[in-house]
Design a protein around this motif. Structure first.
Motif, PDB file in Angstrom:
ATOM      1  N   ARG A 373      73.853   1.014  28.188  1.00  0.00           N
ATOM      2  CA  ARG A 373      74.547   1.722  27.106  1.00  0.00           C
ATOM      3  C   ARG A 373      74.786   3.188  27.428  1.00  0.00           C
ATOM      4  NH1 ARG A 373      71.048  -1.627  24.024  1.00  0.00           N
ATOM      5  NH2 ARG A 373      69.538   0.081  23.774  1.00  0.00           N
ATOM      6  N   SER A 374      74.014   3.750  28.367  1.00  0.00           N
ATOM      7  CA  SER A 374      74.164   5.171  28.707  1.00  0.00           C
ATOM      8  C   SER A 374      75.224   5.403  29.781  1.00  0.00           C
ATOM      9  CB  SER A 374      72.823   5.732  29.193  1.00  0.00           C
ATOM     10  OG  SER A 374      72.504   5.263  30.498  1.00  0.00           O
ATOM     11  N   LEU A 375      75.801   4.333  30.297  1.00  0.00           N
ATOM     12  CA  LEU A 375      76.731   4.442  31.420  1.00  0.00           C
ATOM     13  C   LEU A 375      78.104   3.894  31.055  1.00  0.00           C
ATOM     14  CD1 LEU A 375      74.311   3.121  34.204  1.00  0.00           C
ATOM     15  CD2 LEU A 375      74.873   5.522  33.720  1.00  0.00           C
ATOM     16  N   GLN A 376      79.117   4.395  31.742  1.00  0.00           N
ATOM     17  CA  GLN A 376      80.466   3.862  31.620  1.00  0.00           C
ATOM     18  C   GLN A 376      80.919   3.326  32.976  1.00  0.00           C
ATOM     19  OE1 GLN A 376      80.110   7.374  30.168  1.00  0.00           O
ATOM     20  NE2 GLN A 376      79.251   6.056  28.554  1.00  0.00           N
ATOM     21  N   ASN A 377      81.931   2.458  32.898  1.00  0.00           N
ATOM     22  CA  ASN A 377      82.502   1.824  34.088  1.00  0.00           C
ATOM     23  C   ASN A 377      81.462   0.973  34.819  1.00  0.00           C
ATOM     24  OD1 ASN A 377      84.741   1.314  35.751  1.00  0.00           O
ATOM     25  ND2 ASN A 377      84.060   2.826  37.256  1.00  0.00           N
ATOM     26  N   ILE A 378      80.684   0.248  34.028  1.00  0.00           N
ATOM     27  CA  ILE A 378      79.628  -0.587  34.612  1.00  0.00           C
ATOM     28  C   ILE A 378      80.227  -1.863  35.197  1.00  0.00           C
ATOM     29  CG2 ILE A 378      77.855   0.320  33.065  1.00  0.00           C
ATOM     30  CD1 ILE A 378      78.187  -2.218  31.387  1.00  0.00           C
ATOM     31  N   PRO A 379      79.534  -2.517  36.129  1.00  0.00           N
ATOM     32  CA  PRO A 379      80.027  -3.784  36.682  1.00  0.00           C
ATOM     33  C   PRO A 379      80.182  -4.843  35.592  1.00  0.00           C
ATOM     34  CG  PRO A 379      78.272  -2.893  38.057  1.00  0.00           C
ATOM     35  CD  PRO A 379      78.299  -2.067  36.807  1.00  0.00           C
ATOM     36  N   ASP A 380      81.146  -5.745  35.782  1.00  0.00           N
ATOM     37  CA  ASP A 380      81.408  -6.744  34.758  1.00  0.00           C
ATOM     38  C   ASP A 380      80.416  -7.896  34.767  1.00  0.00           C
ATOM     39  OD1 ASP A 380      82.298  -7.920  37.088  1.00  0.00           O
ATOM     40  OD2 ASP A 380      84.411  -7.957  36.523  1.00  0.00           O
ATOM     41  N   ASP A 381      79.439  -7.866  35.677  1.00  0.00           N
ATOM     42  CA  ASP A 381      78.406  -8.910  35.639  1.00  0.00           C
ATOM     43  C   ASP A 381      77.097  -8.400  35.034  1.00  0.00           C
ATOM     44  OD1 ASP A 381      77.606  -7.271  37.784  1.00  0.00           O
ATOM     45  OD2 ASP A 381      76.722  -8.952  38.883  1.00  0.00           O
ATOM     46  N   TRP A 382      77.117  -7.235  34.400  1.00  0.00           N
ATOM     47  CA  TRP A 382      75.909  -6.737  33.751  1.00  0.00           C
ATOM     48  C   TRP A 382      75.764  -7.352  32.360  1.00  0.00           C
ATOM     49  CZ3 TRP A 382      74.747  -0.827  34.685  1.00  0.00           C
ATOM     50  CH2 TRP A 382      74.487  -0.627  36.041  1.00  0.00           C
ATOM     51  N   ASN A 383      75.675  -8.648  32.330  1.00  0.00           N
ATOM     52  CA  ASN A 383      75.413  -9.401  31.110  1.00  0.00           C
ATOM     53  C   ASN A 383      74.507 -10.559  31.465  1.00  0.00           C
ATOM     54  OD1 ASN A 383      77.100  -8.132  28.956  1.00  0.00           O
ATOM     55  ND2 ASN A 383      78.776  -8.635  30.356  1.00  0.00           N
ATOM     56  N   GLY A 384      73.949 -11.193  30.453  1.00  0.00           N
ATOM     57  CA  GLY A 384      72.993 -12.263  30.729  1.00  0.00           C
ATOM     58  C   GLY A 384      71.662 -11.685  31.158  1.00  0.00           C
ATOM     59  N   ASP A 385      70.784 -12.551  31.628  1.00  0.00           N
ATOM     60  CA  ASP A 385      69.466 -12.102  32.067  1.00  0.00           C
ATOM     61  C   ASP A 385      69.596 -11.255  33.322  1.00  0.00           C
ATOM     62  OD1 ASP A 385      66.798 -12.528  33.713  1.00  0.00           O
ATOM     63  OD2 ASP A 385      66.344 -12.955  31.613  1.00  0.00           O
ATOM     64  N   PRO A 386      68.947 -10.074  33.386  1.00  0.00           N
ATOM     65  CA  PRO A 386      69.140  -9.181  34.539  1.00  0.00           C
ATOM     66  C   PRO A 386      68.651  -9.739  35.867  1.00  0.00           C
ATOM     67  CG  PRO A 386      68.248  -7.976  32.656  1.00  0.00           C
ATOM     68  CD  PRO A 386      68.163  -9.430  32.316  1.00  0.00           C
ATOM     69  N   SER A 413      74.434   3.217  43.800  1.00  0.00           N
ATOM     70  CA  SER A 413      75.178   4.253  44.520  1.00  0.00           C
ATOM     71  C   SER A 413      76.639   3.839  44.686  1.00  0.00           C
ATOM     72  CB  SER A 413      74.543   4.504  45.884  1.00  0.00           C
ATOM     73  OG  SER A 413      74.533   3.326  46.661  1.00  0.00           O
ATOM     74  N   SER A 414      77.530   4.839  44.581  1.00  0.00           N
ATOM     75  CA  SER A 414      78.969   4.667  44.844  1.00  0.00           C
ATOM     76  C   SER A 414      79.585   3.541  44.022  1.00  0.00           C
ATOM     77  CB  SER A 414      79.204   4.397  46.339  1.00  0.00           C
ATOM     78  OG  SER A 414      78.683   5.439  47.128  1.00  0.00           O
ATOM     79  N   MET A 415      79.193   3.447  42.744  1.00  0.00           N
ATOM     80  CA  MET A 415      79.736   2.417  41.864  1.00  0.00           C
ATOM     81  C   MET A 415      80.736   2.967  40.864  1.00  0.00           C
ATOM     82  SD  MET A 415      76.313   0.020  41.264  1.00  0.00           S
ATOM     83  CE  MET A 415      77.048  -0.828  39.892  1.00  0.00           C
ATOM     84  N   GLY A 416      81.091   4.268  40.973  1.00  0.00           N
ATOM     85  CA  GLY A 416      82.061   4.839  40.051  1.00  0.00           C
ATOM     86  C   GLY A 416      81.542   5.010  38.643  1.00  0.00           C
ATOM     87  N   LEU A 417      80.228   5.146  38.485  1.00  0.00           N
ATOM     88  CA  LEU A 417      79.621   5.266  37.167  1.00  0.00           C
ATOM     89  C   LEU A 417      79.787   6.666  36.607  1.00  0.00           C
ATOM     90  CD1 LEU A 417      76.222   3.438  37.859  1.00  0.00           C
ATOM     91  CD2 LEU A 417      78.279   2.462  36.803  1.00  0.00           C
ATOM     92  N   SER A 418      79.918   6.751  35.300  1.00  0.00           N
ATOM     93  CA  SER A 418      79.811   8.021  34.589  1.00  0.00           C
ATOM     94  C   SER A 418      78.845   7.820  33.441  1.00  0.00           C
ATOM     95  CB  SER A 418      81.186   8.484  34.085  1.00  0.00           C
ATOM     96  OG  SER A 418      81.759   7.512  33.228  1.00  0.00           O
ATOM     97  N   GLY A 419      78.558   8.912  32.716  1.00  0.00           N
ATOM     98  CA  GLY A 419      77.551   8.855  31.666  1.00  0.00           C
ATOM     99  C   GLY A 419      76.368   9.716  32.025  1.00  0.00           C
ATOM    100  N   TYR A 420      75.173   9.277  31.638  1.00  0.00           N
ATOM    101  CA  TYR A 420      73.977  10.076  31.885  1.00  0.00           C
ATOM    102  C   TYR A 420      72.816   9.174  32.265  1.00  0.00           C
ATOM    103  CZ  TYR A 420      72.605   8.543  27.179  1.00  0.00           C
ATOM    104  OH  TYR A 420      72.278   7.779  26.079  1.00  0.00           O
ATOM    105  N   LEU A 421      71.753   9.788  32.794  1.00  0.00           N
ATOM    106  CA  LEU A 421      70.542   9.057  33.175  1.00  0.00           C
ATOM    107  C   LEU A 421      69.671   8.864  31.942  1.00  0.00           C
ATOM    108  CD1 LEU A 421      69.584  10.814  36.533  1.00  0.00           C
ATOM    109  CD2 LEU A 421      70.617   8.555  36.235  1.00  0.00           C
ATOM    110  N   SER A 422      69.522   7.616  31.529  1.00  0.00           N
ATOM    111  CA  SER A 422      68.728   7.315  30.342  1.00  0.00           C
ATOM    112  C   SER A 422      67.246   7.515  30.615  1.00  0.00           C
ATOM    113  CB  SER A 422      68.989   5.872  29.911  1.00  0.00           C
ATOM    114  OG  SER A 422      68.084   5.474  28.906  1.00  0.00           O
ATOM    115  N   SER A 423      66.542   8.024  29.640  1.00  0.00           N
ATOM    116  CA  SER A 423      65.083   8.155  29.762  1.00  0.00           C
ATOM    117  C   SER A 423      64.405   6.791  29.834  1.00  0.00           C
ATOM    118  CB  SER A 423      64.522   8.960  28.587  1.00  0.00           C
ATOM    119  OG  SER A 423      64.808   8.310  27.357  1.00  0.00           O
ATOM    120  N   ASP A 424      65.134   5.720  29.471  1.00  0.00           N
ATOM    121  CA  ASP A 424      64.561   4.372  29.531  1.00  0.00           C
ATOM    122  C   ASP A 424      64.312   3.912  30.950  1.00  0.00           C
ATOM    123  OD1 ASP A 424      64.551   3.031  26.667  1.00  0.00           O
ATOM    124  OD2 ASP A 424      66.341   4.272  26.785  1.00  0.00           O
TER     125      ASP A 424
END
Length: 518
Positions: A373-386, A413-424
């Motif tokens: 939730r703290s990141l944007q442009n995440i991979p499209d397989d970040w669903n289901g059980d991790p 690394s190098s995944m085109g992510l934006s957002g912030y580093l979550s304390s979680d």
């Protein structure tokens, strides 16, 4: 083998049914949460039974819609499909809110259309459990669609249904045309322990019937009862059976036909019609005398083993079942007469039982959801059980092989992510490696002092700001710390600079004062 056992056929008819003006049901057709998803569709449609099919776009983040040519389809949901990319090791998931501790019937349907080369082969996954491999090649050659069906318990408030890209199969990505997820009544299949197992359908049969598949609205859960014609032994009946008296709530119509033995002879059926691997199965058989105010008594054998002795059947009907019955190869059901009229059978169900595959350590799973939730442009397989099933972890996530897997590495690394580093991130206490290098993250570096096993932290080439936390210096396991090319400022903590076992890089970039050594 599981895929062979669970695969059933849904024939395509030559006549295209009109769907635009069909009347929707006045009340919701099913209880609780349910989903009838037309995969790849842009708008909802209503089928000839008044069931509304919704576009699937709101439940899945990946894949591309594909329109199939008009081929005279029985089901309008087969006119489109969603295609996913061939990226080995990825799973693409539908995320479906459900009622916890309820059980759900899942039925995905697949029709690739005329294809050369053959259609892709891929895995089906529910939550953290491998269900089966989908291979529709034979059905496509026959001009048919394929559907698979299983019953899973819901362990949480969300259920994920996923298509997995297995590198050992074909070189094309998975696809799907329709997905049905229907909540079952608490009494249905209630003898199965769904906290340990799931049930994959092998056969659901209406004996003696020559009609079409019996389903909704006759079956309130839209289960498909396949006809099993036999002109020599088939009979019909018009008397009513109260199916509410049966735990599994079969539709009353399945008792309107039967197969009946000849006088003083057993009834022998090869059913299910396919060979089974040596395993335990759920078997349910349904009986009702076709003659009012009458009864008959007979013995039931499966592969020459006694399934039920002295079964007395009346016109009120009854069912007998076994939750774990061993079957292997081709199966024979034998009904041997004892007294009264000849034996008969109206309907039957067989399910394969398979163990649940487990789940990621719950705290780790919740932490990853918060990080997502703290990141944007995440991979499209970040669903289901991790982490589960093994071989299908989220992109960039590495898990150990424990019975309840822990997350041990994040390589984003190098995944085109934006957002912030979550304390979680600090809740992933089994982490040894973290890399968010070469992205566009901003904000401060959170307190990671809980990560007692962390050896590498690579955050270089981002837009992080604020100061370097002194708490990084108390992570005694830390061996690499790369923070160059950010927008950090202040002084680098001495407990990092004086750590002889730490390889670090703070420059170039950043606005430290005093400037640390390179």
């Amino acid at each position: 083998m599981r895929g062979l056992l669970l695969r059933l056929h849904l024939a395509l008819l030559a006549a295209l049914l009109t769907v635009a003006g069909a009347a929707a049901a006045a009340q919701p057709p099913f209880r609780g949460f349910y989903y009838l998803l037309d995969c790849g569709a842009a708008a909802s449609t209503t089928d000839s039974r008044g069931l509304e099919w919704l576009p699937d776009g709101g439940y899945v983040t990946g894949g591309e819609p594909h329109q199939l040519p008009d081929q005279g389809l029985l089901d309008p949901a087969l006119a489109t499909r969603r295609d996913f990319p061939h990226e080995p090791g990825k799973k693409f998931c539908y995320e479906l809110p459900v009622d916890r501790n309820r059980r759900y019937l899942l039925r995905p349907t697949f029709f690739y259309g005329a294809s050369s080369p053959p259609p892709p082969v891929f895995d089906l996954i529910v939550d953290g459990t491998f269900w089966t491999a989908v291979n529709t090649t034979d059905d496509v050659l026959a001009g048919s669609a394929s559907y698979y069906e299983a019953v899973f318990g819901a362990s949480g408030r969300n259920m994920s249904f996923c298509l997995g890209v297995n590198p050992d199969y074909t070189s094309a990505g998975p696809f799907i045309n329709a997905l049905q997820v229907i909540q079952l009544h608490d009494s249905v299949y209630n003898a199965t322990n769904f906290t340990a197992s799931a049930m994959g359908l092998i056969a659901r049969t209406k004996f003696g019937s020559t009609d079409d598949v019996e389903r909704y609205p006759n079956d309130t859960f839209n289960r498909y009862w396949q006809p099993f014609p036999d002109s020599k032994h088939a009979v019909s009946s018009t008397h009513n059976v109260t199916s509410a008296d049966f735990w599994n709530l079969p539709p009353p119509g399945v008792f309107n036909t039967a197969l009946v033995a000849e006088q003083d002879a057993p009834l022998v059926l090869q059913w299910p019609p396919i060979p089974l691997q040596n395993d335990s199965y759920y078997v349910a058989l349904y009986f009702a005398d076709t003659v009012s105010e009458s009864s008959r008594t007979f013995n039931v054998y499966i592969n020459d083993y006694s399934f039920y002795e002295g079964l007395t059947v009346t016109s009120a009907g009854l069912s007998v079942f076994a939750t774990q019955w061993n079957l292997s190869g081709l199966t024979r059901v034998i009904l041997a007469p004892v007294s009264g009229l000849p034996p008969l059978i109206n309907a039957g169900e067989v399910f394969g039982l398979f163990p649940l595959g487990g789940y990621t350590f719950p705290r780790d799973a919740r932490a990853l959801e918060a990080i997502k939730r703290s990141l944007q442009n995440i991979p499209d397989d970040w669903n289901g059980d991790p982490c589960m099933p093994h071989g299908y972890a989220w992109t960039g996530v590495t898990c150990d092989k424990g019975q309840i897997p822990r997350v041990i590495s994040l390589n984003f690394s190098s995944m085109g992510l934006s957002g912030y580093l979550s304390s979680d991130i600090a809740r992933l206490t089994a982490l040894t490696d973290i890399s968010f290098a070469n992205n566009s993250l901003s904000g401060p570096i959170p307190n990671l002092s809980n990560l007692r096993n962390l050896t590498r932290l690579h955050l270089q080439d981002n837009k992080l700001n604020g100061t370097v936390p002194q708490t990084l210096g108390i992570i005694t396991s830390l061996r690499e710390l790369f923070l160059q090319n950010n927008e950090l400022d202040g002084a680098v903590p001495l407990n990092l600079l004086l750590n002889q076992g730490l390889t670090y890089q703070f420059l170039p970039g950043n606005n430290f004062f005093p400037r640390p050594p390179r």
